[in-house]
Design a protein around this motif. Sequence first.
Motif, PDB file in Angstrom:
ATOM      1  N   ALA A 175      10.471   3.334   3.563  1.00 41.04           N
ATOM      2  CA  ALA A 175       9.154   2.395   3.567  1.00 41.04           C
ATOM      3  C   ALA A 175       8.537   2.370   4.739  1.00 41.04           C
ATOM      4  O   ALA A 175       9.109   2.100   5.798  1.00 41.04           O
ATOM      5  CB  ALA A 175       9.730   0.975   3.134  1.00 41.04           C
ATOM      6  N   ARG A 176       7.014   2.163   4.771  1.00 42.98           N
ATOM      7  CA  ARG A 176       6.600   2.008   5.970  1.00 42.98           C
ATOM      8  C   ARG A 176       6.777   0.796   6.816  1.00 42.98           C
ATOM      9  O   ARG A 176       6.643   0.882   8.001  1.00 42.98           O
ATOM     10  CB  ARG A 176       4.879   2.059   5.522  1.00 42.98           C
ATOM     11  CG  ARG A 176       4.331   3.796   5.471  1.00 42.98           C
ATOM     12  CD  ARG A 176       2.840   3.545   5.601  1.00 42.98           C
ATOM     13  NE  ARG A 176       2.091   2.879   4.406  1.00 42.98           N
ATOM     14  CZ  ARG A 176       1.220   3.271   4.092  1.00 42.98           C
ATOM     15  NH1 ARG A 176       0.082   3.909   4.625  1.00 42.98           N
ATOM     16  NH2 ARG A 176       0.484   2.416   2.732  1.00 42.98           N
ATOM     17  N   GLU A 177       7.002  -0.236   6.127  1.00 44.49           N
ATOM     18  CA  GLU A 177       7.457  -1.259   6.768  1.00 44.49           C
ATOM     19  C   GLU A 177       8.596  -1.189   7.513  1.00 44.49           C
ATOM     20  O   GLU A 177       8.719  -1.940   8.594  1.00 44.49           O
ATOM     21  CB  GLU A 177       7.351  -2.593   6.028  1.00 44.49           C
ATOM     22  CG  GLU A 177       8.563  -2.647   4.837  1.00 44.49           C
ATOM     23  CD  GLU A 177       8.442  -3.956   3.967  1.00 44.49           C
ATOM     24  OE1 GLU A 177       9.025  -4.763   4.121  1.00 44.49           O
ATOM     25  OE2 GLU A 177       7.604  -3.930   2.862  1.00 44.49           O
ATOM     26  N   ASP A 178       9.741  -0.414   7.078  1.00 45.06           N
ATOM     27  CA  ASP A 178      10.813  -0.163   8.039  1.00 45.06           C
ATOM     28  C   ASP A 178      10.526   0.593   9.090  1.00 45.06           C
ATOM     29  O   ASP A 178      11.047   0.351  10.446  1.00 45.06           O
ATOM     30  CB  ASP A 178      11.902   0.427   7.087  1.00 45.06           C
ATOM     31  CG  ASP A 178      12.629  -0.448   6.133  1.00 45.06           C
ATOM     32  OD1 ASP A 178      12.784  -1.660   6.619  1.00 45.06           O
ATOM     33  OD2 ASP A 178      12.797  -0.196   5.048  1.00 45.06           O
ATOM     34  N   ILE A 179       9.840   1.636   8.979  1.00 46.57           N
ATOM     35  CA  ILE A 179       9.182   2.387  10.079  1.00 46.57           C
ATOM     36  C   ILE A 179       8.594   1.505  11.222  1.00 46.57           C
ATOM     37  O   ILE A 179       8.647   1.348  12.375  1.00 46.57           O
ATOM     38  CB  ILE A 179       8.066   3.534   9.697  1.00 46.57           C
ATOM     39  CG1 ILE A 179       8.894   4.645   8.787  1.00 46.57           C
ATOM     40  CG2 ILE A 179       7.706   4.274  11.049  1.00 46.57           C
ATOM     41  CD1 ILE A 179       7.998   5.505   8.283  1.00 46.57           C
ATOM     42  N   ALA A 180       7.479   0.556  10.781  1.00 45.70           N
ATOM     43  CA  ALA A 180       7.000  -0.384  11.618  1.00 45.70           C
ATOM     44  C   ALA A 180       8.011  -1.598  12.369  1.00 45.70           C
ATOM     45  O   ALA A 180       7.724  -1.268  13.560  1.00 45.70           O
ATOM     46  CB  ALA A 180       5.923  -1.279  10.801  1.00 45.70           C
ATOM     47  N   ARG A 181       8.914  -1.747  11.695  1.00 46.08           N
ATOM     48  CA  ARG A 181       9.866  -2.738  12.450  1.00 46.08           C
ATOM     49  C   ARG A 181      10.634  -1.925  13.298  1.00 46.08           C
ATOM     50  O   ARG A 181      10.901  -2.498  14.403  1.00 46.08           O
ATOM     51  CB  ARG A 181      10.632  -3.473  11.474  1.00 46.08           C
ATOM     52  CG  ARG A 181      10.225  -4.605  10.676  1.00 46.08           C
ATOM     53  CD  ARG A 181      11.352  -5.409   9.831  1.00 46.08           C
ATOM     54  NE  ARG A 181      11.582  -4.769   8.399  1.00 46.08           N
ATOM     55  CZ  ARG A 181      11.082  -5.061   7.210  1.00 46.08           C
ATOM     56  NH1 ARG A 181      10.130  -5.781   7.288  1.00 46.08           N
ATOM     57  NH2 ARG A 181      11.504  -4.350   6.520  1.00 46.08           N
TER      58      ARG A 181
END
Length: 289
Positions: A175-181
């Motif tokens: 997920a992009r949000e996991d990459i962002a974090r």
Amino acid sequence: MTHLPDVSSLPDLAVTGSTGGLGGMVARELAAAGSAQRLLVRDAGRAPELNGAVPLVFSYEDRDLAARVLEGVKTLFMVSAAEAEDRLEQHFSFIDSAAAAGVQNVVYTSFYGASPDATFTLARDHYATEERIKASGMSYTFLRDNFYLDFLPLLAGEDGVIRGPAADGLVSAVAREDIARSAVTVLRDPALHVGTTYSLTGPEEITLARAAELLTAGTGRTITYHPETLDEAHASRARFGAPPWQVEAWVSTYTAMAAGEMAGLSPDVRTLTGRQPLSLAEFLERPQL
């Protein structure tokens, strides 16, 4: 923008891609954590309004302008440029500008399994970009992202069919949000991650047939997977009128899965964030923006 402010007074962290999905998430999380940043954007009017964020207009290919907006920057978060035939040249130009401006450290969003002979054609460009950064003399951290989990629901056509020559290959989509974090963890204390390449995957390896089952359960649409031959894949995409390099990039996304190059699980998201990455089922349960 006709002139630049005094760059000596600006934050020493610069972020590209803040008007896009991943870069926008990173910029918002950095602001929420109290990190001041320069937002390097092509259009200042589209830059998100965030506490401690200063938008500056630049372009990857304008070396002089890029060098000016990067003056005084210590850490640069470089989101890969929009897909284009000359994207690699844009990357090289921007990296050269960053080095000339005295940037100390680059955190670059690369692709899982990037190599000069990767099946996925754009992964070869990511590898070449990594090598340019290494040769620049700047320190670096590479975030090699697997296929975006966010894109799996978009693979199905209007008829609910995912078509592609992936055979029964596995993908460890993230997920992009996991990459962002993960990126924010690195950017908040970049010295801890210098010289490191992280492989960012989700928590599961699935085939596109299994993805279709999970999408059916999670979206209410009936989604199925049709494994195409190479000839079928090129024919089904010809109607979009895309240039050959773009069609090859689309098709090789699937053939890379068939070749096993998007399989494999990495602990790096959990290591960086302290959280288990989202599975497809969990992602589909979350409110979609």
